[in-house]
Write a protein that holds these residues in place. Structure first.
Motif, PDB file in Angstrom:
ATOM      1  N   ILE A  51       0.835  -1.204   0.000  1.00 18.27           N
ATOM      2  CA  ILE A  51       0.000   0.000   0.000  1.00 18.27           C
ATOM      3  C   ILE A  51       0.870   1.255   0.000  1.00 18.27           C
ATOM      4  O   ILE A  51       0.574   2.242  -0.682  1.00 18.27           O
ATOM      5  CB  ILE A  51      -0.947   0.002   1.223  1.00 18.27           C
ATOM      6  CG1 ILE A  51      -1.853  -1.232   1.219  1.00 18.27           C
ATOM      7  CG2 ILE A  51      -1.784   1.275   1.228  1.00 18.27           C
ATOM      8  CD1 ILE A  51      -2.772  -1.313   0.025  1.00 18.27           C
ATOM      9  N   ILE A  52       1.966   1.206   0.751  1.00 23.01           N
ATOM     10  CA  ILE A  52       2.870   2.366   0.808  1.00 23.01           C
ATOM     11  C   ILE A  52       3.474   2.639  -0.565  1.00 23.01           C
ATOM     12  O   ILE A  52       3.576   3.790  -0.997  1.00 23.01           O
ATOM     13  CB  ILE A  52       3.978   2.104   1.851  1.00 23.01           C
ATOM     14  CG1 ILE A  52       3.375   2.019   3.247  1.00 23.01           C
ATOM     15  CG2 ILE A  52       5.028   3.216   1.791  1.00 23.01           C
ATOM     16  CD1 ILE A  52       4.382   1.712   4.333  1.00 23.01           C
ATOM     17  N   VAL A  53       3.849   1.581  -1.283  1.00 19.33           N
ATOM     18  CA  VAL A  53       4.416   1.751  -2.626  1.00 19.33           C
ATOM     19  C   VAL A  53       3.395   2.367  -3.564  1.00 19.33           C
ATOM     20  O   VAL A  53       3.716   3.262  -4.362  1.00 19.33           O
ATOM     21  CB  VAL A  53       4.912   0.398  -3.169  1.00 19.33           C
ATOM     22  CG1 VAL A  53       5.421   0.560  -4.599  1.00 19.33           C
ATOM     23  CG2 VAL A  53       5.998  -0.169  -2.280  1.00 19.33           C
ATOM     24  N   ILE A  54       2.138   1.907  -3.473  1.00 15.80           N
ATOM     25  CA  ILE A  54       1.072   2.461  -4.327  1.00 15.80           C
ATOM     26  C   ILE A  54       0.867   3.946  -4.033  1.00 15.80           C
ATOM     27  O   ILE A  54       0.713   4.770  -4.943  1.00 15.80           O
ATOM     28  CB  ILE A  54      -0.235   1.675  -4.122  1.00 15.80           C
ATOM     29  CG1 ILE A  54      -0.064   0.232  -4.622  1.00 15.80           C
ATOM     30  CG2 ILE A  54      -1.392   2.350  -4.855  1.00 15.80           C
ATOM     31  CD1 ILE A  54      -1.265  -0.656  -4.333  1.00 15.80           C
ATOM     32  N   VAL A  55       0.872   4.302  -2.737  1.00 15.92           N
ATOM     33  CA  VAL A  55       0.720   5.717  -2.351  1.00 15.92           C
ATOM     34  C   VAL A  55       1.886   6.543  -2.875  1.00 15.92           C
ATOM     35  O   VAL A  55       1.705   7.666  -3.371  1.00 15.92           O
ATOM     36  CB  VAL A  55       0.599   5.835  -0.819  1.00 15.92           C
ATOM     37  CG1 VAL A  55       0.650   7.301  -0.395  1.00 15.92           C
ATOM     38  CG2 VAL A  55      -0.686   5.197  -0.329  1.00 15.92           C
ATOM     39  N   GLU A  56       3.098   6.008  -2.785  1.00 18.05           N
ATOM     40  CA  GLU A  56       4.275   6.723  -3.277  1.00 18.05           C
ATOM     41  C   GLU A  56       4.188   6.967  -4.782  1.00 18.05           C
ATOM     42  O   GLU A  56       4.505   8.062  -5.263  1.00 18.05           O
ATOM     43  CB  GLU A  56       5.537   5.924  -2.952  1.00 18.05           C
ATOM     44  CG  GLU A  56       5.882   5.904  -1.468  1.00 18.05           C
ATOM     45  CD  GLU A  56       7.079   5.026  -1.184  1.00 18.05           C
ATOM     46  OE1 GLU A  56       7.562   4.360  -2.129  1.00 18.05           O
ATOM     47  OE2 GLU A  56       7.549   5.001  -0.025  1.00 18.05           O
ATOM     48  N   ILE A  57       3.764   5.950  -5.530  1.00 25.32           N
ATOM     49  CA  ILE A  57       3.649   6.100  -6.988  1.00 25.32           C
ATOM     50  C   ILE A  57       2.545   7.098  -7.334  1.00 25.32           C
ATOM     51  O   ILE A  57       2.694   7.919  -8.251  1.00 25.32           O
ATOM     52  CB  ILE A  57       3.385   4.735  -7.649  1.00 25.32           C
ATOM     53  CG1 ILE A  57       4.604   3.818  -7.455  1.00 25.32           C
ATOM     54  CG2 ILE A  57       3.076   4.893  -9.125  1.00 25.32           C
ATOM     55  CD1 ILE A  57       4.415   2.426  -7.978  1.00 25.32           C
ATOM     56  N   ALA A  58       1.416   7.039  -6.589  1.00 29.71           N
ATOM     57  CA  ALA A  58       0.329   7.999  -6.822  1.00 29.71           C
ATOM     58  C   ALA A  58       0.799   9.427  -6.540  1.00 29.71           C
ATOM     59  O   ALA A  58       0.473  10.365  -7.286  1.00 29.71           O
ATOM     60  CB  ALA A  58      -0.871   7.650  -5.948  1.00 29.71           C
ATOM     61  N   ALA A  59       1.581   9.607  -5.467  1.00 26.57           N
ATOM     62  CA  ALA A  59       2.121  10.936  -5.154  1.00 26.57           C
ATOM     63  C   ALA A  59       3.067  11.408  -6.241  1.00 26.57           C
ATOM     64  O   ALA A  59       3.075  12.597  -6.610  1.00 26.57           O
ATOM     65  CB  ALA A  59       2.827  10.901  -3.798  1.00 26.57           C
TER      66      ALA A  59
END
Length: 436
Positions: free
Chosen positions: A208-216
């Protein structure tokens, strides 16, 4: 299918196809050269001495596509050329001789380019000495020849390598698509993206953290595109002129003033300035006092580094806008063509009005550019891997976005001039407006 068809259209245009293939060929040469190690260096011994991603030398290594950590012949990349160009432009603002060259048109431009090349050779030679001394101090086991021989050969090979890279960039500009120097820097940055992304995914404990980082990251890229494309339109009214039986003018057009008229050059200039303290430190790797004084410039996540970098970015944004956008020239051209800004007298009042609008528009652009420049420091402090954090803003992201948009605009213009659909049918690409 529309995107696939647009790519097919590129290769239907012989000139455009040849230009793109020419650029691809030169980029392949550039990437291959970054893997060629300097004479007198054991490449296997360098594996254990790669630079820290959070250090300024790690950032420099990213700009040259990893050639710095591999001690390649292109280890210094194109950055000495950027530094020489900064010095020449600064001298053009204060030295009468360079001011005279800037007013001489094409002939003056050729002389300035020649002086920039000479300056590049000199700066590269000095930086090559520092690079050799630093490599001997940090990786003594990798040097398989005498220190004196290594320094001499490194200066010769690195100077020749940077000169060759400069020549490759000029060839891309003349016979390819886009600005060659910027494209070479962009390719060096992109070359590190897959490895840093994979490293971020594998070292992260939560998907989930990786997905949030990519979205940011996608959100930051969108803001960078808005900054690059944002304009302030000034209405310009043209008087009617009767020539024979035809009536010209009588229409309202717009004078676009970009929010970031300076493009990516201010942040490239600022980054080159930030390399200077770290470069000085490489000459004295065993001097504790020098290392202490230059330590702040070796960590891009530090508070001092971020503050200084932000201020320099804002300054260079105004500086480069002032030398690249000439309100008086705009006003004179408008007057010769019979145009005027409603409510503003032609002449000095128009110059003052345009200059005032440009100053107000540049302020938010400069602040946002400075914020984007230091955004990787905030990302790294929030736990993002330092190597991946560099793509959250700073020089790397702005160069990628700015160069990609500029290159896409040129391809768009070629397609539209030959009546093919461009990549963005509903977008506000400047290439489309020019072609139209």
């Amino acid at each position: 299918m529309s995107l696939v068809e647009n790519f097919r259209n590129i290769f239907k245009i012989e000139e455009l196809k040849n230009r793109i293939l020419y650029v691809v060929g030169i980029l392949m040469i550039y990437r291959i050269g970054s893997y060629v190690t300097l004479p007198g260096v054991d490449a296997s011994a360098l594996v254990q001495n790669t630079g820290n991603a959070s250090s300024l030398l790690g950032l420099f290594d990213m700009f040259v596509g990893g050639a710095f950590s591999r001690a390649g012949v292109f280890a210094l990349g194109i950055m000495p050329y950027i530094t020489a160009a900064i010095i020449i432009q600064l001298m053009g603002a204060v030295v009468p001789y360079f001011q005279k060259l800037q007013r001489e048109g094409e002939e003056g431009r050729r002389k300035i380019n020649r002086l920039t090349r000479y300056g590049t050779v000199g700066i590269t030679a000095v930086q090559a000495i520092g690079f050799a001394i630093n490599l001997m101090a940090t990786s003594p086991n990798a040097i398989i020849v005498s220190n004196f021989t290594f320094v001499i050969t490194s200066v010769i090979v690195l100077t020749a390598g940077t000169t060759f890279v400069m020549w490759l960039g000029e060839r891309i500009t003349d016979r390819g698509i886009g600005n060659g120097i910027s494209i070479l820097i962009m390719i060096g940055i992109i070359a590190r993206l897959p490895a840093t992304l994979i490293n971020e995914i594998t070292t992260s404990a939560n998907a989930i953290i990786v997905i949030v980082e990519i979205a940011a990251l996608i959100l930051v890229i969108a803001f960078c595109v808005l900054l690059t494309q944002g304009v302030r339109k000034i209405p310009v009214q043209y008087a009617k002129r009767v020539v024979g039986r035809k009536v010209y003018g009588g229409t309202t057009q717009y004078l676009p003033l970009k929010v970031n008229a300076a493009g990516v050059m201010p942040i490239i200039f600022a980054q080159s300035i930030m390399f200077i303290p770290s470069t000085i430190g490489t000459f004295f790797p065993d001097n504790a006092t020098v290392q202490m004084l230059t330590a702040w410039s070796s960590d891009f996540t530090g508070i001092t580094y971020s503050i200084v970098f932000f201020i320099i970015c804002v300054f260079f944004t105004y500086f480069y806008t002032a030398i690249s956008v000439n309100p008086r020239e705009m006003a004179d051209t408008m007057k010769r063509q019979g145009g005027f800004i409603p409510g503003i007298r032609p002449g000095n009042q128009t110059v003052e009005f345009i200059d005032n609008i440009l100053t107000k528009v540049t302020l938010p652009g400069a602040i946002f550019l400075g914020f984007i420049a230091i955004l990787p420091a905030f990302a790294a402090r929030l736990g993002v891997n330092p190597g991946f954090a560099m793509f959250y803003g700073g020089t790397s992201l702005l160069i990628i976005v700015g160069v990609a948009i500029d290159t896409l605009q040129q391809i768009e213009s070629h397609l539209m001039m030959r009546h093919y659909d461009g990549f963005m049918k509903t977008g506000k690409m400047k290439g489309r407006r020019r072609a139209g």
